[in-house]
Scaffold this active site. Structure first.
Site, short mmCIF file in Angstrom:
data_model
loop_
_atom_site.label_atom_id
_atom_site.label_comp_id
_atom_site.label_asym_id
_atom_site.label_seq_id
_atom_site.Cartn_x
_atom_site.Cartn_y
_atom_site.Cartn_z
N GLY A 83 -43.05 2.68 0.11
CA GLY A 83 -42.28 3.85 -0.31
C GLY A 83 -42.85 4.37 -1.61
CE LYS A 116 -42.68 0.61 -3.90
NZ LYS A 116 -42.25 1.60 -4.88
CG HIS A 122 -40.27 -6.17 -12.12
ND1 HIS A 122 -39.95 -6.30 -10.79
CD2 HIS A 122 -40.69 -4.89 -12.27
CE1 HIS A 122 -40.18 -5.16 -10.16
NE2 HIS A 122 -40.62 -4.29 -11.04
CB THR A 152 -49.79 -8.20 -8.34
OG1 THR A 152 -48.98 -7.03 -8.37
CG2 THR A 152 -49.56 -8.95 -7.03
CB ALA A 179 -42.88 5.75 -8.19
#
Length: 189
Positions: A9, A15, A50, A35, A11
């Site tokens: 999807g 997602k 995050h 990552t 930004a």
């Protein structure tokens, strides 16, 4: 045998949130494959945000390539389900690791960079196929925006788009997230 699930999807489409719900539905012991690489203060803050938003019980594996070292990690192997967030960040880092000049080098050189990116992502898929782990890949849909005005942006868009096609072809399920709403593109029986 584990499943490979791809979530794509734009930004801020939702997602990662969808992917996190998906791993909780299918997994018992979840691992988070991060990552992102800290490149500046803004990226450091994004990474910390995050980390704070996901469950503390999920071990984090910071890796965007050279996945074979994880085959020796008992904590990694104990995870039955993994979330890989995100493919496009991994593609960027792999591209920037390559000793090329994106403004001047030939298309042949760019093809070699793409082959290296695909080799790394294929190694990840092959590894979880052997270990039997579920893998939920989060990736950005890069083909819906404007055409980049500079060569590196165009090369990135092309490589990321083709990697998304490759990953979707190997995935058991593919979801496209728009405004927080999932659309099923591919579903296994």
């Amino acid at each position: 045998m584990g499943k490979i699930i791809m979530v794509t999807g734009g930004a801020r489409s939702g997602k990662s949130g969808f992917a996190e719900k998906k791993v909780q539905e299918i997994g018992n012991k979840i691992g988070y494959m991060a990552t992102a690489v800290i490149t500046d203060e803004d990226m450091a803050k994004r990474i910390e945000h995050h980390k704070a938003s996901r469950p503390k019980t999920w071990p984090t594996f910071e890796r965007y390539k050279a996945f074979e070292v994880l085959k020796k990690d008992e904590t990694f192997l104990a995870c039955d389900t993994l979330i890989f967030d995100c493919v496009t960040t991994a593609v960027t880092s792999i591209m920037l690791d390559e000793p090329v000049n994106y403004d001047k080098d030939s298309q042949e050189v760019m093809d070699k960079v793409e082959a290296q990116v695909k080799k790394e992502l294929a190694a990840l898929l092959d590894m979880v196929t052997v270990t039997g782990q579920n893998l939920v890949l989060v990736t950005n849909e890069v083909g819906l925006g404007i055409v980049p005005a500079y060569r590196l942006g165009s090369i990135f868009r092309d490589i990321a788009g083709r990697m998304n096609q490759y990953l979707a072809s190997r995935a058991d399920e593919v979801y496209f997230i728009v405004s927080g709403l999932p659309m099923t593109l591919k579903h296994s029986l």
